[in-house]
Design a protein around this motif. Structure first.
Motif: not given
Length: 744
Positions: A108, A213-214, A245
């Motif tokens: 990522h 977010t994650n 992430q």
């Protein structure tokens, strides 16, 4: 080459953990290693210290080197193609081989850095999940689950079967992010935590933001030693590396200590998100170190996605089901509102008004009158509360289940008012409706005392997270049962209907008053116009004749015959004036009778009138037939006048060369007694059917000077006095029918 560590060395403690930058710890967990590449060149910019044990190279040897230093050229090209794609397939990890060991790597991008996290396969194999079976299993849960909690229980059981964790819980957060365990699957020997609550301080705000977010976070072993990350010291390089992430991201030491205090060794959490807000979590606990491969994590994440797809649907279904139950309850109320002329005053005490939304009391204030229904505070408490609500209700609405929080005097009202729904019915709030609920004391099962979320160590040297998670009960006071969304919607709907009722009642009152005034005014104007007409025209004509013929008698040469003729015409004109004045007086007095209603036999009334006109009837050789008439409540004298005028009218307008035929018939309808007078006289054109009932409006057939148009106008006035009606239907040369309708 100057190499430096990027470990965040800020001193973190329980007093500043709310602001801890947990997304840039600068270190990772030790079960894998991390490499950060420059996005354009794929040169290694960041490297974890533990690469030596996995690759045989130290971090100082790898920094600044190309990725091919630890992998093949084919694998590097594969990564380049992946990065060149428009969208990354996050479900498919790369499988890199380093020193003949396979690693899962999920690339990522963080800012301008490509992050590669290398994790060796925990069981040495790539364990692909049976997604068909998993999906099929979830569909079966949907079919079986009656509500959201039952579905949660099935998800917890299935997640534990997939992952093998000792305990799987599903948390649900309230509006303040206090969490409650609403479903649990566990080892049989473990104490249950179902129904336990955890304070919002257990998951700080920045941690909740990271969960958004994650969606997946895993801790393999709480006893891991954080592995620092290194980079080449260059001012042009980023000073921190955002690991939001990252699956290997190191965890806050405060959270690690919290888990150790719970006795937990490994965790896996899946975020449950609704409307960009953290709704809850799937939280997996293990009491020894545990690592699961990528596809098992993916299966767990899929459970989260499955469940998230159903949260809003199930909540909406539960609310809809409850809303339907309420709808059935309020239907009788809504029907009453549409049929009742004064619902507020007539039905304010209907128990459905409070029971439909599980309120204990209901109040409506309308035109300065307080209408009470059920358990309602007295005026000494209610009036100050109303004053406060009028001031603080935004948009004329206010709902709370914890009134004392905003209105301190509520401490004296807990037996009647701990929660309420308020709706103003006008802009000033003078008219309003309120539903009340009393205090409902409840116990909250906390996992440890929430007021002792931070405790002092035994030696008094430092603060630490609470060490006890034993059941701690808290009794909460001054709260009512929370108002459900369908209840609030129905309250708003009923308030809207009350508002309409109030407006319609006001409109009806004004409309009735104006109609009565308008009818009186219209009638008075019509009579005044006709009286003016008589004064201006009908009375002037005979007066002019009197003046004319009287002036002829003043001449000496006038013969005795002319003199006599003039006197006769003067007498005729004076009689016409007398007739007009008598008619005007008769019509005027017909509106102001002191006569009372009596139940009489109309057959007797008709016989008396026919006897009165026996001479005229015989002269016309009239044949009169009558039906049997009823006994009804009427004004006797006016009814006799009515029959008299109608029979006189038939006699007056009969044909000269044809015997009169008059049929008096009777019919009873649902609302009226209808009596009709049908003759074979000269009739009239139907375009005059309305005109003939106006005062002094005569068709003057046959030059009949005695007909001044008062008889039918009096008939109309009589029927108005009886709240009835009169109508006419004529045919020129063939007769007419006059029908009078008395209310049943």
């Amino acid at each position: 080459m100057n190499i430096r560590s990027i470990v965040n060395k800020d001193n973190v403690n329980l007093l500043n953990c709310e602001s801890e930058p947990i997304h840039i710890p600068g270190c990772i967990q030790e079960h894998g290693f991390l490499i950060g590449l420059s996005a354009d060149s794929l040169l290694i910019r960041y490297c974890s210290e533990n690469v030596l044990q996995f690759t045989g190279f130290t971090h100082t040897q790898l920094l600044g080197k190309p990725l091919q230093t630890i992998c093949s050229a084919e694998e590097e090209n594969m990564l380049r193609n992946f990065l060149a794609a428009a969208q990354f397939d996050q479900s498919q990890p790369f499988s890199f081989a380093v020193n003949n060991v396979n690693y899962n790597t999920k690339p990522h991008i963080s800012n301008s850095t490509v992050i590669l996290e290398f994790e060796p396969f925990p069981d040495g194999s790539l364990d692909l999940p049976n997604l068909y079976r998993q999906t099929q299993q979830f569909v079966s849960y949907l079919n079986v689950a009656q509500d959201l909690r039952q579905l949660c229980h099935s998800i917890a059981q299935e997640t534990r079967a997939i992952t093998g964790y000792d305990r799987v819980m599903i948390y649900r957060f309230d509006k303040n992010y206090n969490g409650e365990v609403i479903a649990e699957a566990k080892r049989e020997d473990l104490l249950p935590l179902l129904g336990h609550n955890y304070p919002h301080t257990d998951i700080p705000a920045q941690a909740r933001a990271l969960y958004l977010t994650n969606m997946l976070r895993m801790i393999v072993d709480v006893d891991y030693k954080p592995v620092p990350l290194y980079t080449i010291a260059d001012e042009r390089e980023e000073k921190q590396l955002d690991l939001s992430q990252s699956i290997l991201r190191s965890v806050s030491p405060i959270h690690i200590e919290y888990l150790k205090n719970m006795g937990v060794k490994a965790t896996l959490t899946i975020s449950l998100i609704q409307d960009n807000r953290l709704w809850g979590m799937i939280s997996c606990h293990h009491y020894s170190a545990k690592n699961i491969p990528h596809y098992t994590r993916l299966s767990t994440l899929l459970q989260g996605y499955f469940f998230m797809s159903q949260i809003k649907v199930r909540q909406a279904a539960d609310e809809y089901k409850y809303a339907q139950e309420i709808e059935q309850q309020i239907q009788p109320l809504l029907e009453l509102m549409t049929t009742s002329d004064n619902f507020i005053e007539d039905h304010f005490n209907n128990p459905l008004l409070r029971d439909c939304i599980k309120a204990s009391g209901f109040v409506i204030i309308y035109n300065d009158v307080i209408y009470r229904n059920g358990n309602v505070p007295g005026d000494n408490h209610l009036l100050p509360l109303l004053k406060w609500l009028r001031k603080h209700a935004s948009g004329g609405q206010y709902t709370t289940d914890h009134l004392i929080e905003v209105y301190p005097p509520a401490d004296e009202l807990s037996d009647t008012v701990a929660g309420l729904i308020y709706h103003a019915l006008d802009s000033e709030g003078r008219n309003c409706v309120i539903w009340f609920r009393p205090e409902m004391e409840k116990s909250i099962n906390w996992a440890g005392n929430p007021s002792k979320a931070i405790v002092m160590d035994a030696d008094g040297a430092r603060l630490s997270p609470r060490k006890s998670f034993e059941l701690w009960k808290e009794v909460v006071k001054f709260f009512s049962l929370e108002w459900a969304a369908p209840e609030q919607a129905v309250a708003a709907r009923l308030a809207n209907n009350f508002q309409k009722q109030a407006h319609l009642a006001d409109i009806r009152r004004e409309e009735t008053r104006y109609k009565q005034l308008a009818a009186k005014l219209e009638s008075a104007n019509a009579e005044l116009e006709n009286f003016n007409w008589i004064s201006a025209h009908d009375l002037k004509e005979p007066l002019r004749k009197i003046q004319l013929f009287a002036s002829r008698t003043f001449y000496s040469e006038v013969s005795i015959d002319v003199y006599k003729e003039s006197l006769i015409k003067i007498q005729t004109a004076a009689s016409k004036i007398q007739l007009l004045l008598d008619s005007m007086l008769s019509f005027a007095t017909m509106s102001k009778t002191n006569e009372g209603f009596e139940t009489i036999n109309l057959n007797n009334t008709l016989s008396q009138v026919l006897g009165k006109y026996r001479k005229e009837i015989n002269a016309k050789e009239a044949v009169i037939t009558t039906d049997a008439l009823p006994h009804i409540s009427v004004l006797p004298y006016q009814t006799e006048q009515l029959f008299s005028n109608l029979i006189s009218n038939s006699l007056k307008f009969s044909k000269d060369d044809v015997p009169l035929k008059l049929n008096v018939t009777y019919e009873k309808t649902r609302y009226y007694h209808v009596i009709s007078f049908a003759d074979n006289g000269i009739g009239f054109h139907n375009k005059y059917a309305d005109i003939i009932f106006k005062i002094f409006q005569s068709l003057n057939y046959k030059g009949n000077q005695s007909n001044i148009g008062i008889g039918l106008a009096i008939c109309k006035k009589i029927m108005d006095n009886h709240n009835g009606s009169i109508s006419a239907d004529g045919q020129e040369g063939r007769g007419a029918v006059f029908s009078v309708s008395f209310p049943v």
